[in-house]
Design a protein around this motif. Structure first.
Motif, PDB file in Angstrom:
ATOM      1  N   LEU A 458       0.669  -1.166   0.066  1.00 31.62           N
ATOM      2  CA  LEU A 458       0.035   0.008   0.132  1.00 31.62           C
ATOM      3  C   LEU A 458       1.001   1.292   0.123  1.00 31.62           C
ATOM      4  O   LEU A 458       2.149   1.471   0.269  1.00 31.62           O
ATOM      5  CB  LEU A 458      -0.795  -0.082   1.184  1.00 31.62           C
ATOM      6  CG  LEU A 458      -1.798  -1.138   1.475  1.00 31.62           C
ATOM      7  CD1 LEU A 458      -2.701  -1.283   2.589  1.00 31.62           C
ATOM      8  CD2 LEU A 458      -2.789  -1.036   0.309  1.00 31.62           C
ATOM      9  N   PRO A 459       0.282   2.256  -0.437  1.00 30.54           N
ATOM     10  CA  PRO A 459       1.154   3.537  -0.403  1.00 30.54           C
ATOM     11  C   PRO A 459       1.623   4.090   0.896  1.00 30.54           C
ATOM     12  O   PRO A 459       0.816   3.830   1.977  1.00 30.54           O
ATOM     13  CB  PRO A 459       0.009   4.835  -0.970  1.00 30.54           C
ATOM     14  CG  PRO A 459      -1.044   3.877  -1.641  1.00 30.54           C
ATOM     15  CD  PRO A 459      -0.914   2.382  -1.018  1.00 30.54           C
ATOM     16  N   GLU A 460       2.862   4.457   1.222  1.00 26.81           N
ATOM     17  CA  GLU A 460       3.573   4.807   2.459  1.00 26.81           C
ATOM     18  C   GLU A 460       2.671   6.281   3.020  1.00 26.81           C
ATOM     19  O   GLU A 460       2.702   6.873   2.165  1.00 26.81           O
ATOM     20  CB  GLU A 460       5.073   4.792   2.270  1.00 26.81           C
ATOM     21  CG  GLU A 460       5.691   4.913   3.654  1.00 26.81           C
ATOM     22  CD  GLU A 460       7.190   4.863   3.413  1.00 26.81           C
ATOM     23  OE1 GLU A 460       7.807   5.920   3.908  1.00 26.81           O
ATOM     24  OE2 GLU A 460       7.679   3.893   2.831  1.00 26.81           O
ATOM     25  N   SER A 461       2.802   6.282   4.310  1.00 29.41           N
ATOM     26  CA  SER A 461       2.319   7.522   4.801  1.00 29.41           C
ATOM     27  C   SER A 461       3.079   7.631   6.238  1.00 29.41           C
ATOM     28  O   SER A 461       3.263   6.471   6.807  1.00 29.41           O
ATOM     29  CB  SER A 461       0.634   7.411   4.930  1.00 29.41           C
ATOM     30  OG  SER A 461       0.286   8.775   5.587  1.00 29.41           O
ATOM     31  N   ARG A 462       3.067   8.676   6.796  1.00 24.96           N
ATOM     32  CA  ARG A 462       3.745   9.092   8.083  1.00 24.96           C
ATOM     33  C   ARG A 462       2.962   9.457   8.898  1.00 24.96           C
ATOM     34  O   ARG A 462       2.426  11.105   8.801  1.00 24.96           O
ATOM     35  CB  ARG A 462       5.166   9.640   7.897  1.00 24.96           C
ATOM     36  CG  ARG A 462       5.780   8.908   6.948  1.00 24.96           C
ATOM     37  CD  ARG A 462       7.432   9.445   7.006  1.00 24.96           C
ATOM     38  NE  ARG A 462       7.857  10.065   8.278  1.00 24.96           N
ATOM     39  CZ  ARG A 462       8.741   9.044   8.836  1.00 24.96           C
ATOM     40  NH1 ARG A 462       9.107   8.099   8.385  1.00 24.96           N
ATOM     41  NH2 ARG A 462       9.134   9.500   9.862  1.00 24.96           N
ATOM     42  N   PRO A 463       2.513   9.156  10.255  1.00 29.30           N
ATOM     43  CA  PRO A 463       1.794   9.769  11.191  1.00 29.30           C
ATOM     44  C   PRO A 463       2.626  10.813  11.995  1.00 29.30           C
ATOM     45  O   PRO A 463       3.884  10.207  11.851  1.00 29.30           O
ATOM     46  CB  PRO A 463       0.781   8.713  11.738  1.00 29.30           C
ATOM     47  CG  PRO A 463       1.806   7.597  11.858  1.00 29.30           C
ATOM     48  CD  PRO A 463       2.500   7.537  10.293  1.00 29.30           C
ATOM     49  N   ILE A 464       2.121  11.516  12.791  1.00 28.75           N
ATOM     50  CA  ILE A 464       3.038  12.335  13.511  1.00 28.75           C
ATOM     51  C   ILE A 464       3.370  11.441  14.743  1.00 28.75           C
ATOM     52  O   ILE A 464       2.508  11.401  15.616  1.00 28.75           O
ATOM     53  CB  ILE A 464       2.571  13.835  13.763  1.00 28.75           C
ATOM     54  CG1 ILE A 464       2.046  14.453  12.355  1.00 28.75           C
ATOM     55  CG2 ILE A 464       3.372  14.495  14.884  1.00 28.75           C
ATOM     56  CD1 ILE A 464       1.480  15.804  12.821  1.00 28.75           C
TER      57      ILE A 464
END
Length: 466
Positions: A458-464
């Motif tokens: 899946l596409p990568e994402s970064r929470p804070i």
């Protein structure tokens, strides 16, 4: 297609489908599940034997909850107790406890494998997988040799500790020869297997000033707590650390640091406490303080009253108990290798390194995930169990938290409240001891066996974070 051939093919397909749907066949493919079932079966058998009138000193037998608790604490090599083993159990009952300690320490599946080799001269793949899940053998081919070496190492270490305790009990403490032999063997098995169960009402308190009792018990605890893979590797390459595996290096270094810090912390914090070390000579304070710096690593014996320790000392002991000892050994806790991995992850993050390196190696993402998952699950179990016991009893937070960690990490040290807890609390502690003994094993095995390769992501994402 001829009718007979069609019917034969259809019947074959049904047989294959039935085999695939057979729950017993599916169960055999999950070694961790086999281990859990064997553990519970042996535990219930031990409880049944302890309920027999012959197991009780007065011939009345134990109640179900007390028998189950005693059987579980022996099989899980924990050490918490709701009865006085030396006073309330007959010799038969004490031998049942001793056998359960030995089975729990060496390993149920390991022992079953040895019996299988002796009786049927076979060592099937399914049994090898079951033992692999318990002993952490790196490859299935390693298991056959590992089993024999584990049993041999256990017996040799126990014999070495008994060789010191037996003559000391006889010549110095005035026990009859047969009694010295019996008690020496019992406590050597209990120490190496990190059970912490004693035939003396006050554990080893009466031997607080005797280094030839205190030190062998501590040494047995250390050897058993290192873990069988480390023991076997040290035997081969003791003087050649460069040949040690990464696991052995992490275990030895982390264990040494924790032993040193624990011994120093307990000794200094209790140095002037009149209820523990304060009334002793300086060398006795160092001896007993060092002993209690070792015991939280899943030992369970005590030579001073743990309930009289300062709260700062209890906090140090609880942290040491939570960590426990080495993997694939007789100790409990999250294990020292897990602590080392988590520390290295934090250190790499602080330094801004994208990879975690140690001793010239890079840690795999799977090891990091398993370590963090095990830490989180263990902390969750401790917190929820502490809340439950606080709601069910009138004891303060420190004492309840101490008992919960001691049970879940199968340590056995106690502030003295375990026998006074209600039956419901005893059942909860039984569940914690079982989970503490087999939980990390089954959890690690489940992660290893259920790992799959995905053909997409899946596409990568970064929470804070933070």
């Amino acid at each position: 297609m001829p009718r007979k051939a069609f019917a034969s093919g259809f019947a074959d397909e049904r047989r294959v489908s039935a085999k695939r749907d057979d729950p017993l066949r599916s169960l055999w493919k999950r070694p961790a599940s086999i281990f859990v079932l064997c553990f519970v079966a042996v535990d219930l058998l031990g409880a049944g034997l302890l309920m027999l009138p012959a197991a009780h000193a007065r011939g009345s037998g134990l109640g179900f909850v007390d028998a189950l608790f005693t059987s579980t604490t022996a099989l899980a090599v924990c050490g918490l107790s709701v009865i006085d083993l030396g006073a309330e159990l007959s010799v038969f009952g004490q031998l049942v406890v001793l056998v359960l300690i030995q089975i729990g320490g060496i390993g149920i599946m390991t022992l079953a494998s040895v019996l299988g080799v002796v009786v049927i001269h076979r060592f099937g793949l399914r049994m090898q997988l079951s033992v692999q899940a318990e002993t952490r053998a790196l490859q299935v081919g390693d298991v056959r040799g590992v089993v024999g070496r584990i049993v041999l190492a256990s017996l040799l270490c126990e014999a070495a500790v008994a060789a010191v305790l037996v003559p000391r009990f006889w010549l110095e403490h005035g026990m009859a020869p047969h009694l010295a032999l019996y008690r020496g063997v019992f406590h050597s098995v209990s120490s190496f297997n990190n059970a912490g169960l004693s035939l003396f009402t006050d554990s080893l308190t009466r031997f607080a000033a005797d280094p030839l009792v205190v030190l062998p018990a501590a040494l047995g605890t250390v050897l058993g707590g290192l873990g069988f893979p480390v023991l076997l590797e040290l035997r081969r390459h003791l003087r050649r650390p460069r040949k040690w595996t990464l696991h052995t290096k992490l275990t030895v270094v982390t264990t040494s640091l924790l032993f040193l810090m624990g011994a120093v912390a307990v000794t200094l914090l209790e140095w002037n406490n009149p209820a523990t070390l304060g009334q002793m000579s300086w060398w006795q304070r160092i001896l007993d303080g060092t002993f209690h710096g070792v015991m939280p690593r899943s030992g369970g014996f005590n030579v001073i009253d743990v309930g009289e320790m300062n709260q700062a000392t209890l906090m140090v002991v609880m942290m040491l108990m939570f960590v426990g000892g080495g993997s694939a050994g007789t100790a409990g806790g999250i294990k020292v290798a897990t602590l080392a991995v988590i520390f290295l992850v934090v250190w790499a993050e602080i330094r801004g390194n994208p990879q975690v390196h140690v001793f010239g190696r890079k840690l795999s993402p799977g090891v990091i995930r398993q370590s963090l998952s095990l830490l989180f699950l263990s902390m969750t179990v401790v917190v929820l169990s502490t809340v439950a016991l606080l709601a069910a009893t009138s004891y303060d937070l420190v004492r309840i938290l101490f008992e919960v960690i001691s049970a879940s990490a199968v340590v056995g040290l106690s502030t003295g409240i375990t026998p006074d807890l209600p039956p419901a609390a005893h059942i909860l502690l039984v569940v914690l001891m079982v989970a503490g003994r087999i939980g990390p094993v089954t959890f690690a095995a489940a992660l290893a066996l259920r790992e799959r390769t995905k053909r997409y992501d899946l596409p990568e994402s970064r929470p804070i974070i933070g």
